[in-house]
Design a protein around this motif. Structure first.
Motif, PDB file in Angstrom:
ATOM      1  N   TYR A  31      23.126  14.208  36.177  1.00 52.65           N
ATOM      2  CA  TYR A  31      23.976  14.801  37.111  1.00 52.65           C
ATOM      3  C   TYR A  31      24.668  15.989  36.746  1.00 52.65           C
ATOM      4  N   ALA A  32      24.875  16.936  37.644  1.00 47.68           N
ATOM      5  CA  ALA A  32      25.524  18.148  37.254  1.00 47.68           C
ATOM      6  C   ALA A  32      26.618  18.675  38.103  1.00 47.68           C
ATOM      7  N   ILE A  33      27.583  19.353  37.743  1.00 47.11           N
ATOM      8  CA  ILE A  33      28.511  20.043  38.611  1.00 47.11           C
ATOM      9  C   ILE A  33      27.903  21.001  39.369  1.00 47.11           C
ATOM     10  N   LYS A  34      28.053  21.265  40.689  1.00 51.87           N
ATOM     11  CA  LYS A  34      27.608  22.203  41.454  1.00 51.87           C
ATOM     12  C   LYS A  34      28.906  23.271  41.589  1.00 51.87           C
ATOM     13  N   TYR A  35      28.795  24.170  40.759  1.00 48.92           N
ATOM     14  CA  TYR A  35      29.826  25.162  40.720  1.00 48.92           C
ATOM     15  C   TYR A  35      29.527  26.507  41.831  1.00 48.92           C
ATOM     16  N   PRO A  36      30.516  26.622  42.374  1.00 49.66           N
ATOM     17  CA  PRO A  36      30.217  28.060  43.420  1.00 49.66           C
ATOM     18  C   PRO A  36      29.741  29.252  42.605  1.00 49.66           C
ATOM     19  N   LYS A  37      28.896  30.011  43.467  1.00 45.88           N
ATOM     20  CA  LYS A  37      28.617  31.244  42.725  1.00 45.88           C
ATOM     21  C   LYS A  37      29.596  32.268  42.436  1.00 45.88           C
ATOM     22  N   ASP A  38      30.400  32.438  43.196  1.00 50.30           N
ATOM     23  CA  ASP A  38      31.608  33.284  43.269  1.00 50.30           C
ATOM     24  C   ASP A  38      32.620  32.812  44.107  1.00 50.30           C
ATOM     25  N   SER A  39      33.838  33.662  44.117  1.00 49.49           N
ATOM     26  CA  SER A  39      34.994  33.113  45.078  1.00 49.49           C
ATOM     27  C   SER A  39      34.677  33.363  46.421  1.00 49.49           C
ATOM     28  N   LYS A  40      33.588  33.810  46.970  1.00 56.92           N
ATOM     29  CA  LYS A  40      33.217  34.093  48.343  1.00 56.92           C
ATOM     30  C   LYS A  40      32.279  32.952  48.751  1.00 56.92           C
ATOM     31  N   ASP A  41      31.795  32.231  47.843  1.00 60.76           N
ATOM     32  CA  ASP A  41      31.050  31.072  48.101  1.00 60.76           C
ATOM     33  C   ASP A  41      31.832  29.768  48.721  1.00 60.76           C
ATOM     34  N   SER A  42      31.753  29.689  49.999  1.00 61.86           N
ATOM     35  CA  SER A  42      32.430  28.684  50.473  1.00 61.86           C
ATOM     36  C   SER A  42      31.825  27.342  50.870  1.00 61.86           C
ATOM     37  N   MET A  43      30.379  27.623  50.685  1.00 64.74           N
ATOM     38  CA  MET A  43      29.357  26.452  51.015  1.00 64.74           C
ATOM     39  C   MET A  43      29.235  25.390  50.075  1.00 64.74           C
ATOM     40  N   VAL A  44      30.043  25.538  48.894  1.00 68.29           N
ATOM     41  CA  VAL A  44      29.676  24.418  47.931  1.00 68.29           C
ATOM     42  C   VAL A  44      30.786  23.280  47.741  1.00 68.29           C
ATOM     43  N   TRP A  45      31.789  23.801  47.494  1.00 69.57           N
ATOM     44  CA  TRP A  45      32.994  22.740  47.360  1.00 69.57           C
ATOM     45  C   TRP A  45      33.925  22.711  48.742  1.00 69.57           C
ATOM     46  N   ASP A  46      33.542  21.405  49.232  1.00 72.81           N
ATOM     47  CA  ASP A  46      34.397  20.838  50.479  1.00 72.81           C
ATOM     48  C   ASP A  46      35.718  19.879  50.141  1.00 72.81           C
ATOM     49  N   PHE A  47      36.652  20.439  49.748  1.00 70.72           N
ATOM     50  CA  PHE A  47      37.962  19.661  49.367  1.00 70.72           C
ATOM     51  C   PHE A  47      38.367  18.630  50.393  1.00 70.72           C
ATOM     52  N   LYS A  48      38.313  18.852  51.644  1.00 66.95           N
ATOM     53  CA  LYS A  48      38.530  17.956  52.593  1.00 66.95           C
ATOM     54  C   LYS A  48      37.977  16.624  52.584  1.00 66.95           C
ATOM     55  N   SER A  49      36.475  16.827  51.909  1.00 65.61           N
ATOM     56  CA  SER A  49      35.758  15.623  52.081  1.00 65.61           C
ATOM     57  C   SER A  49      36.185  14.688  50.794  1.00 65.61           C
ATOM     58  N   ILE A  50      36.864  15.075  49.671  1.00 66.25           N
ATOM     59  CA  ILE A  50      37.456  14.626  48.781  1.00 66.25           C
ATOM     60  C   ILE A  50      38.151  12.934  49.448  1.00 66.25           C
ATOM     61  N   TYR A  51      39.203  13.490  50.423  1.00 65.07           N
ATOM     62  CA  TYR A  51      40.019  12.340  51.076  1.00 65.07           C
ATOM     63  C   TYR A  51      39.506  11.910  52.410  1.00 65.07           C
ATOM     64  N   THR A  52      38.393  12.596  52.959  1.00 63.46           N
ATOM     65  CA  THR A  52      38.140  12.197  54.521  1.00 63.46           C
ATOM     66  C   THR A  52      36.884  11.576  54.326  1.00 63.46           C
ATOM     67  N   SER A  53      36.031  11.549  53.361  1.00 65.65           N
ATOM     68  CA  SER A  53      34.674  10.895  53.343  1.00 65.65           C
ATOM     69  C   SER A  53      34.928   9.425  53.063  1.00 65.65           C
ATOM     70  N   ASN A  54      34.197   8.546  53.844  1.00 66.18           N
ATOM     71  CA  ASN A  54      34.213   7.154  53.679  1.00 66.18           C
ATOM     72  C   ASN A  54      33.034   6.533  53.217  1.00 66.18           C
ATOM     73  N   THR A  55      31.959   7.542  52.598  1.00 67.67           N
ATOM     74  CA  THR A  55      30.571   7.040  52.152  1.00 67.67           C
ATOM     75  C   THR A  55      30.994   6.621  50.619  1.00 67.67           C
ATOM     76  N   ALA A  56      30.231   5.242  50.758  1.00 64.58           N
ATOM     77  CA  ALA A  56      30.589   4.951  49.049  1.00 64.58           C
ATOM     78  C   ALA A  56      29.484   4.684  48.619  1.00 64.58           C
ATOM     79  N   ALA A  57      29.501   4.933  47.085  1.00 59.30           N
ATOM     80  CA  ALA A  57      28.286   5.047  46.191  1.00 59.30           C
ATOM     81  C   ALA A  57      27.462   3.780  46.460  1.00 59.30           C
ATOM     82  N   LYS A  58      26.166   3.789  46.300  1.00 61.84           N
ATOM     83  CA  LYS A  58      25.362   2.563  46.621  1.00 61.84           C
ATOM     84  C   LYS A  58      24.554   2.238  45.339  1.00 61.84           C
TER      85      LYS A  58
END
Length: 674
Positions: free
Chosen positions: A647-674
């Motif tokens: 596994y690897a961390i998906k780092y944003p390319k730059d400060s304008k890259d808003s397509m990578v890290w979805d901070f809301k998904s940390i506390y709204t996602s209900n998908t569990a690891a299978k």
């Protein structure tokens, strides 16, 4: 807030007070009565009472009357309270409040009446700590006793004569605060342990200081106490030794030659300072002496036998000594050695007279009052109570505490301190002198539990320290709390101030403030300023008016997952996000602080970081992989290793890259690891 800690702290403060005592203990409450005045207040007939109240969860100091058939004796006083004729006190609850007159007598159907003393205090860690709450409660006790105490006593006993010369304190005294002599603040990184040592040190030394002021003002007071020598800050590390902390043999250069002498370490130095009588005045007097010496080349003094000598000021702030008919340079009288001479040690055989001559000059010419003796009234006013001193040891668990403290680990116990009943002294190995730890020296340590848990500490250390947990406070990152904090940060700035306008827009965009917030914020702020700063004001900004990133929910969810995967000692503190006001700030915090910390926690197991942060932060990178050709290795094992997930961390390319890290998904996602 832990009510048991509040209960024990206020009970101890009452019992330490010169005027009050606990007369009866109940569940979540106790009665308070007089120590003086014949103990008139404190019975079922009439007593002050500390109690916990429900709905909402608060505590208060009250006046209670619990003998129903004697209740009529206080009727006029109660009516005065009912009609607000006594300033600052009011009735807040009356049980079975009805009066039945039967042939001129009150019946016993009036069971109980409570009187509120000024206010109820929420049991809320966001408003104050336990000791600050104790101060407020004691202030209320003093206030009610000042306002109606003598009147209550007169009702109870018609022979009681008020003593109007008794001083009623406005604030709780230091001794009533009951700060532990030895305490350690422990918790995960980023929970404000070092930050809070400043507040605790100030409250110990100067309990009258208002810690609710702006942080700059609090830090100024801290710096003042450091300069005065009343606070010493130190950090333990792997190379810290007994010789650094207590005493050791160190090289010095004297007249161009290298010599060796026993030098005091950090701990012994502050013990010497704390032992010095009237240390505050000593510092002031010594500063005056230094100033005088900065204006003249030398100063001529005399020993107790009349022998003259001269002193000058060296670059280290100590005194260079000149003796003999030709006044030749002989050595140095350090400030610390002067203090030790005051404390009763004979410094350097043959030099006692020079030390005593300097001390005599400090007393005669520079205002130092060494002891509390029979002197004039003007002189007496300068005499002070024993000053308090604080040694802050940051990261105390990073050093070998047993080795660093050595035999003094026993002497720091409360009852082994100098001045206590079981006081002990030991002979130090280098100086061969007797040494004890004064009872006006407080030790505050901090401990990062991610480095080492409390359970792993030396038992001898754990037994001698009071431990206070500093847990993460994600509620301080709630969007309404963040906006409330911003308003008070700029409380003296106009709305049109460019710096404020820019910061407000960044924050409100980040937390997704509704149009209602934008439209009403000025009128709400006007109310805030009229009310004064109060954390309860955040309720005027409902959470459903914010649709952006909720750092409160995010940190809570992260810590829940870390606790499941490791333990609670490795949670992440709120201070990692305390200055975040935009998504760019949040990305920077994750890139430079949070993710490196998680990599350390999980020893580079990026997959577990994925379980904490989710798909938008971590990806699987197995494609296109081949091992080198090696026929000597088991092919089946090699195939299993090849299929092992990486596994690897998906780092944003730059400060304008808003397509990578979805901070809301940390506390709204209900998908569990299978």
């Amino acid at each position: 807030m832990d009510f048991e800690k509040v209960l024990n702290a206020i009970r101890d403060a009452i019992n330490r007070d010169d005027r009050f005592q606990v007369t009866h203990n109940g569940k979540n409450c106790f009665w308070i009565g007089d120590k003086v005045n014949g103990g008139l207040i404190g019975s079922k007939l009439c007593h002050y009472e500390f109690r916990r109240n429900n709905n909402p969860d608060t505590c208060s100091i009250e006046v209670h009357f619990e003998e129903a058939d004697q209740y009529y004796r206080f009727w006029n006083l109660i009516n005065d309270l009912d009609e607000n004729r006594i300033d600052g006190l009011s009735l807040y609850e009356v049980r079975n409040k009805y009066v039945h007159i039967d042939e001129g007598q009150l019946t016993n159907k009036i069971k109980k009446k409570h009187i509120l003393v000024r206010e109820k205090f929420p049991l809320d860690d966001n408003l104050y700590n336990v000791q600050e709450l104790v101060v407020k409660l004691m202030d209320n006790l003093y206030y009610v006793d000042k306002e109606i105490g003598d009147r209550l006593r007169q009702i109870i006993d018609s022979n009681f004569q008020p003593n109007h010369n008794v001083a009623i304190p406005n604030k709780i005294e230091t001794k009533q605060m009951n700060h532990p002599l030895n305490q350690i603040l422990f918790g995960p990184p980023g929970t404000g342990k070092t930050y809070n040592t400043i507040n605790k040190a100030i409250s110990i030394i100067n309990p009258q200081f208002n810690l609710n002021q702006e942080r700059d003002e609090v830090k100024k007071e801290y710096d003042r106490l450091v300069k005065a020598g009343q606070i010493v800050f130190s950090t333990f590390h792997q190379n810290m030794s007994y010789e650094d902390f207590i005493e050791g043999i160190k090289p010095i250069t004297q007249n161009g030659k290298v010599e060796y002498e026993v030098q005091d370490g950090i701990f012994k130095q502050i013990c010497v300072t704390a032992n010095t009588p009237n240390q505050g005045d000593f510092n002031i007097s010594y500063d005056k002496l230094q100033k005088k010496l900065s204006e003249v080349d030398r100063l001529t003094l005399s020993t107790p036998t009349g022998k003259q000598f001269e002193i000058s000021l060296n670059s280290n702030g100590n005194l260079t000594l000149y003796t003999g008919s030709e006044k030749k340079q002989q050595g140095t009288l350090t400030k610390q050695n002067i203090q030790r001479q005051i404390n009763g040690e004979d410094m350097f055989v043959g030099w006692e007279g020079y030390f005593k001559g300097v001390i005599a000059a400090l007393e005669a010419d520079f205002g130092y009052v060494k002891q509390k003796v029979e002197v004039s009234e003007e002189r007496r006013k300068k005499q002070k109570v024993k000053d308090k001193f604080v040694l802050i040891i940051d990261e105390i668990n990073r050093g070998n505490v047993s080795s660093i403290f050595g035999e003094l680990i026993t002497l720091i116990e409360d009852d082994k301190r100098i001045g206590r009943d079981e006081a002990l002294e030991v002979t130090l190995p280098y100086s061969k002198k007797k040494f004890g730890v004064p009872d006006n020296l407080y030790i505050i340590g901090t401990m990062n539990t991610a480095d080492r848990s409390v359970e792993a500490l030396d038992t001898a250390l754990r037994r001698r320290f009071h431990f206070e947990e500093m847990a993460p406070k994600p509620e301080m990152l709630a969007p309404n709390y963040m906006f409330w904090s911003l308003l008070w940060k700029y409380k003296k700035i106009e709305w049109e101030n460019p710096d404020y306008v820019k910061e407000e827009k960044r924050l409100l965009d980040f937390i997704g403030a509704s149009q209602t917030i934008w439209n009403t914020r000025k009128s709400i702020w006007k109310d805030f300023k009229n009310e004064g700063k109060d954390v309860k004001q955040i309720d005027k900004f409902p959470l459903d008016e914010f649709g952006g990133v909720n750092l409160h929910l995010m940190l809570t969810k992260i810590n829940q997952r870390i606790e499941k995967l490791i333990d609670k000692d490795h949670r992440i503190g709120h201070s990692y996000f305390i200055n975040v006001q935009s998504e760019d700030d949040l990305k920077e915090a994750f890139r430079n602080k949070v993710i490196p910390l998680l990599e350390e926690y999980f020893f580079g197991d990026i997959g577990k970081i994925g379980l904490v942060l989710g798909d938008s932060f971590v990806e699987k990178v197995n494609g296109g992989f081949e091992f080198a050709a090696f026929s000597g290795y088991d092919s089946q094992i090699a195939q299993d290793l090849k299929e092992r997930c990486v596994y690897a961390i998906k780092y944003p390319k730059d400060s304008k890259d808003s397509m990578v890290w979805d901070f809301k998904s940390i506390y709204t996602s209900n998908t569990a690891a299978k």
